[in-house]
Design a protein around this motif. Structure first.
Motif, PDB file in Angstrom:
ATOM      1  N   GLU A  86       0.798  -1.224   0.000  1.00 27.42           N
ATOM      2  CA  GLU A  86       0.000   0.000   0.000  1.00 27.42           C
ATOM      3  C   GLU A  86       0.831   1.274   0.000  1.00 27.42           C
ATOM      4  OE1 GLU A  86      -3.936  -1.803   2.311  1.00 27.42           O
ATOM      5  OE2 GLU A  86      -2.716  -0.260   3.290  1.00 27.42           O
ATOM      6  N   LEU A  87       2.110   1.160   0.325  1.00 34.29           N
ATOM      7  CA  LEU A  87       2.907   2.385   0.456  1.00 34.29           C
ATOM      8  C   LEU A  87       4.286   2.299  -0.178  1.00 34.29           C
ATOM      9  CD1 LEU A  87       3.010   5.263   1.796  1.00 34.29           C
ATOM     10  CD2 LEU A  87       4.241   4.156   3.667  1.00 34.29           C
ATOM     11  N   THR A  88       5.208   1.576   0.462  1.00 34.62           N
ATOM     12  CA  THR A  88       6.624   1.754   0.111  1.00 34.62           C
ATOM     13  C   THR A  88       6.988   1.245  -1.279  1.00 34.62           C
ATOM     14  OG1 THR A  88       7.276  -0.332   1.196  1.00 34.62           O
ATOM     15  CG2 THR A  88       7.278   1.667   2.535  1.00 34.62           C
ATOM     16  N   ASN A  89       6.296   0.226  -1.789  1.00 31.80           N
ATOM     17  CA  ASN A  89       6.589  -0.253  -3.140  1.00 31.80           C
ATOM     18  C   ASN A  89       6.112   0.709  -4.216  1.00 31.80           C
ATOM     19  OD1 ASN A  89       7.718  -2.545  -2.050  1.00 31.80           O
ATOM     20  ND2 ASN A  89       6.040  -3.914  -2.586  1.00 31.80           N
ATOM     21  N   ARG A  90       5.308   1.681  -3.831  1.00 33.38           N
ATOM     22  CA  ARG A  90       4.760   2.639  -4.787  1.00 33.38           C
ATOM     23  C   ARG A  90       5.630   3.888  -4.925  1.00 33.38           C
ATOM     24  NH1 ARG A  90      -0.992   3.605  -2.306  1.00 33.38           N
ATOM     25  NH2 ARG A  90      -1.146   5.031  -4.101  1.00 33.38           N
ATOM     26  N   TYR A  91       6.662   4.002  -4.095  1.00 24.54           N
ATOM     27  CA  TYR A  91       7.501   5.196  -4.110  1.00 24.54           C
ATOM     28  C   TYR A  91       8.977   4.823  -4.213  1.00 24.54           C
ATOM     29  CZ  TYR A  91       3.289   7.542  -2.443  1.00 24.54           C
ATOM     30  OH  TYR A  91       2.012   8.017  -2.320  1.00 24.54           O
ATOM     31  N   ARG A  92       9.745   5.744  -4.750  1.00 21.94           N
ATOM     32  CA  ARG A  92      11.199   5.626  -4.760  1.00 21.94           C
ATOM     33  C   ARG A  92      11.738   6.746  -3.877  1.00 21.94           C
ATOM     34  NH1 ARG A  92      13.614   4.909 -10.696  1.00 21.94           N
ATOM     35  NH2 ARG A  92      15.403   4.328  -9.393  1.00 21.94           N
ATOM     36  N   TYR A  93      12.041   6.390  -2.650  1.00 19.09           N
ATOM     37  CA  TYR A  93      12.442   7.403  -1.674  1.00 19.09           C
ATOM     38  C   TYR A  93      13.845   7.940  -1.963  1.00 19.09           C
ATOM     39  CZ  TYR A  93       8.387   5.726   0.934  1.00 19.09           C
ATOM     40  OH  TYR A  93       7.123   5.373   1.311  1.00 19.09           O
TER      41      TYR A  93
END
Length: 236
Positions: free
Chosen positions: A186-193
């Motif tokens: 739901e969160l971290t796989n959707r962003y490249r921090y």
């Protein structure tokens, strides 16, 4: 002085015994911490090299939880683990503690190092948040951080019972694994921090603003964790 008098052979249990006999009121945990802070350690004869299996078993605790992934009240059974979040140029590690009663994420800590201090910080947050309840069963895997003396002393200090998954069996900690799967999906796989701070802020908002307060959980008849706790407390 006691360490010197013992020809530097005493560790913290024997030093504590000497202090107790001398009339000093000082706990074992405090003696251990003071020795660590001052670089004092016992010099003992070198033992034979232990097998990899023997080294792995040091600090191991039995699987007392035994996949009983439920609780009849808050602070009966907690589960904990560490996961890794990719960031630019490295990784961020998240240690978390979850209450099986409401699936609330009650303790967490984040850092770029996967250290024992990280899991201690997560557990300390859970203890502070729950008012240091004591007599909680705290389950984890057999990672070296969870088997460390520092972590085990923290459990003992707060009268917490330790349970560990069987070796290589992720299903023994399925609820914690499920939370991490949800967090990533739901969160971290959707962003490249870009960096650790950006990731920390994003994960903080997910846990505290969304997951605990708003996200409907199927196990709780589609109530959010803190909403479920409030509702159940009002019905008593």
């Amino acid at each position: 002085m006691i360490h010197k008098q013992s020809r530097e052979t005493y560790g913290y249990p024997r030093i504590h015994a000497e202090l107790k006999d001398a009339g000093e009121t000082c706990g074992k945990n405090r003696v251990y911490r003071l020795m660590q802070e001052n670089g004092i350690q016992a010099h003992i004869a070198r033992k034979q090299k232990r097998s990899r299996e023997a080294r792995h078993m040091e600090g191991f605790k039995p699987n007392t939880l035994n996949r009983q992934f439920y609780a009849l009240a808050p602070n009966q059974r907690w589960v904990s683990d560490i996961t890794t979040i990719p960031i630019r140029g490295g990784y961020l590690h998240l240690a978390a503690v979850l209450d099986l009663y409401s699936r609330a994420l009650i303790g967490w800590a984040m850092d770029t190092g996967m250290t024992t201090q990280l899991i201690k910080d997560a557990l300390t947050m859970a203890l502070w948040r729950r008012g240091k309840p004591g007599k909680v069963l705290v389950h984890s895997d057999q990672g070296s951080q969870y088997r460390s003396m520092d972590y085990q002393l923290l459990l003992s200090e707060h009268k917490l019972e330790c349970s560990m998954s069987r070796k290589g069996n992720c299903h023994d900690n399925a609820v914690m694994e499920s939370f991490f799967h949800t967090l990533k999906g739901e969160l971290t796989n959707r962003y490249r921090y870009k960096n650790a701070e950006e990731a920390k802020q994003s994960i903080f908002e997910y846990i505290e603003v969304f997951y605990n307060q708003k996200r409907r959980h199927s196990y709780l008849n589609y109530k959010a964790p803190f909403e479920y706790e409030t509702m159940m407390a009002s019905e008593k």
